[in-house]
Scaffold this motif. Sequence first.
Motif, PDB file in Angstrom:
ATOM      1  N   ILE A 169      78.849  62.222  53.944  1.00  0.00           N
ATOM      2  CA  ILE A 169      78.993  61.688  55.052  1.00  0.00           C
ATOM      3  C   ILE A 169      78.839  60.056  54.974  1.00  0.00           C
ATOM      4  CG2 ILE A 169      77.540  61.086  57.036  1.00  0.00           C
ATOM      5  CD1 ILE A 169      76.832  64.377  57.555  1.00  0.00           C
ATOM      6  N   VAL A 170      79.707  59.277  54.967  1.00  0.00           N
ATOM      7  CA  VAL A 170      79.871  58.360  54.835  1.00  0.00           C
ATOM      8  C   VAL A 170      79.999  56.799  55.971  1.00  0.00           C
ATOM      9  CG1 VAL A 170      81.028  59.521  52.678  1.00  0.00           C
ATOM     10  CG2 VAL A 170      82.341  58.217  54.691  1.00  0.00           C
ATOM     11  N   ALA A 171      80.031  57.343  57.104  1.00  0.00           N
ATOM     12  CA  ALA A 171      79.912  56.394  58.223  1.00  0.00           C
ATOM     13  C   ALA A 171      79.809  56.645  58.989  1.00  0.00           C
ATOM     14  CB  ALA A 171      81.636  55.541  58.183  1.00  0.00           C
ATOM     15  N   VAL A 172      80.296  55.868  59.726  1.00  0.00           N
ATOM     16  CA  VAL A 172      79.650  56.240  61.510  1.00  0.00           C
ATOM     17  C   VAL A 172      80.288  55.052  62.778  1.00  0.00           C
ATOM     18  CG1 VAL A 172      78.286  55.994  62.887  1.00  0.00           C
ATOM     19  CG2 VAL A 172      77.518  56.195  61.414  1.00  0.00           C
ATOM     20  N   LYS A 173      81.206  55.786  63.670  1.00  0.00           N
ATOM     21  CA  LYS A 173      81.670  55.145  64.840  1.00  0.00           C
ATOM     22  C   LYS A 173      80.926  54.747  66.324  1.00  0.00           C
ATOM     23  CE  LYS A 173      85.624  55.081  67.258  1.00  0.00           C
ATOM     24  NZ  LYS A 173      86.948  55.712  68.259  1.00  0.00           N
ATOM     25  N   ASP A 174      80.611  54.005  66.038  1.00  0.00           N
ATOM     26  CA  ASP A 174      79.144  53.200  66.810  1.00  0.00           C
ATOM     27  C   ASP A 174      79.632  53.013  67.933  1.00  0.00           C
ATOM     28  OD1 ASP A 174      76.917  53.049  67.632  1.00  0.00           O
ATOM     29  OD2 ASP A 174      76.131  51.351  66.360  1.00  0.00           O
ATOM     30  N   ALA A 175      79.489  54.002  68.742  1.00  0.00           N
ATOM     31  CA  ALA A 175      79.754  54.123  70.411  1.00  0.00           C
ATOM     32  C   ALA A 175      78.750  54.179  71.465  1.00  0.00           C
ATOM     33  CB  ALA A 175      81.161  54.197  70.928  1.00  0.00           C
ATOM     34  N   LYS A 176      77.200  54.186  71.055  1.00  0.00           N
ATOM     35  CA  LYS A 176      76.445  54.213  71.411  1.00  0.00           C
ATOM     36  C   LYS A 176      75.287  53.044  72.080  1.00  0.00           C
ATOM     37  CE  LYS A 176      72.415  55.574  68.958  1.00  0.00           C
ATOM     38  NZ  LYS A 176      72.212  56.799  67.913  1.00  0.00           N
ATOM     39  N   GLY A 177      75.933  51.551  72.009  1.00  0.00           N
ATOM     40  CA  GLY A 177      75.008  50.448  72.393  1.00  0.00           C
ATOM     41  C   GLY A 177      74.075  50.402  72.220  1.00  0.00           C
ATOM     42  N   GLN A 178      73.074  50.906  71.657  1.00  0.00           N
ATOM     43  CA  GLN A 178      72.125  50.362  70.972  1.00  0.00           C
ATOM     44  C   GLN A 178      72.351  49.696  69.504  1.00  0.00           C
ATOM     45  OE1 GLN A 178      69.467  53.639  71.299  1.00  0.00           O
ATOM     46  NE2 GLN A 178      70.596  54.557  73.307  1.00  0.00           N
ATOM     47  N   ILE A 179      72.584  48.258  69.521  1.00  0.00           N
ATOM     48  CA  ILE A 179      72.396  47.838  68.715  1.00  0.00           C
ATOM     49  C   ILE A 179      71.304  48.251  67.817  1.00  0.00           C
ATOM     50  CG2 ILE A 179      71.814  45.440  69.631  1.00  0.00           C
ATOM     51  CD1 ILE A 179      75.096  46.015  67.319  1.00  0.00           C
TER      52      ILE A 179
END
Length: 301
Positions: free
Chosen positions: A169-179
């Motif tokens: 598990i090496v990465a995240v596609k971040d669309a959470k909107g909690q910077i």
Amino acid sequence: MTDPTHTATEPPFGRLLTAMVTPFDEKGELDLATARALAAHLVDDLRHDGLVINGTTGEAPTTSDEEKAALVAAVVDEVGDRAHIVAGVGTNSTRHTCELARQAAGAGADGLLVVTPYYSRPPQEGLLAHFRAAADATDLPVIVYDIPSRAGIPVQTETMLALAEHPRIVAVKDAKGQIVESAKVIAATDLAYYAGDDAITLPLLSVGGVGLVGTSTHFTGLLARQIIDAWVAGDAATALALNQRALPVFTGVFAAQGCSMVKATLARQGRPAGDLRAPQLLPADDVVDAYVDKLRAVDLF
């Protein structure tokens, strides 16, 4: 093309990727020739490092497992020698997700995108088990896709920290909107954070993110590349100026569902990718007109 070991300064899938639409022909069947042409355009003309196939923008909920495998294999054959090909395999069934992961590996994918299980809203312990099972299903590196607005639940910070301990598990596609929460995980782990919302690319880069998995980048790829390259080169002023120029087109693509706006605009561009499968519909002409005007305003159409 992908080594599952990486550092934050060496992104595992490059810096600029697009979640590619899935072309259909006039009968609504998978159009592999058009998929090949679109993939080549994104990689060769718009300077993409990689493509995500069979994501939400690729209408994955409406395509069969067989179609998903055929699409990955065709895109790998077309551009896999010069781009990272990541296959979306996430569902709200852990068993099915693992089956799709193995299928994507067999079709030649370089990595896997696994979205948070949607609708069923499992507890965080269930999320941990789900993502770990997907990562254990193959030897491919995994991107966790965190998008609570669609999935119904977030991947909490503590859960993401635990997921980071898994070697694939090496990465995240971040669309959470909690910077701030993203920044905490970036500071504490080696996870490579990619913006999953085009407009947060520069803010995420500023706290240690590595790039973008975009939707508007079907059209804005060169501009997004300039923003990322300027930031990486240490030229914050240029990155900021370019970002301000790009914001109307980064956000405008979501005036309709991303996949529908992209397909409608591709058709206007002379690169038709067919209609959408139900229940999605193409946007009204005036909505597309407004987006095309935004692209023209920044010389991208």
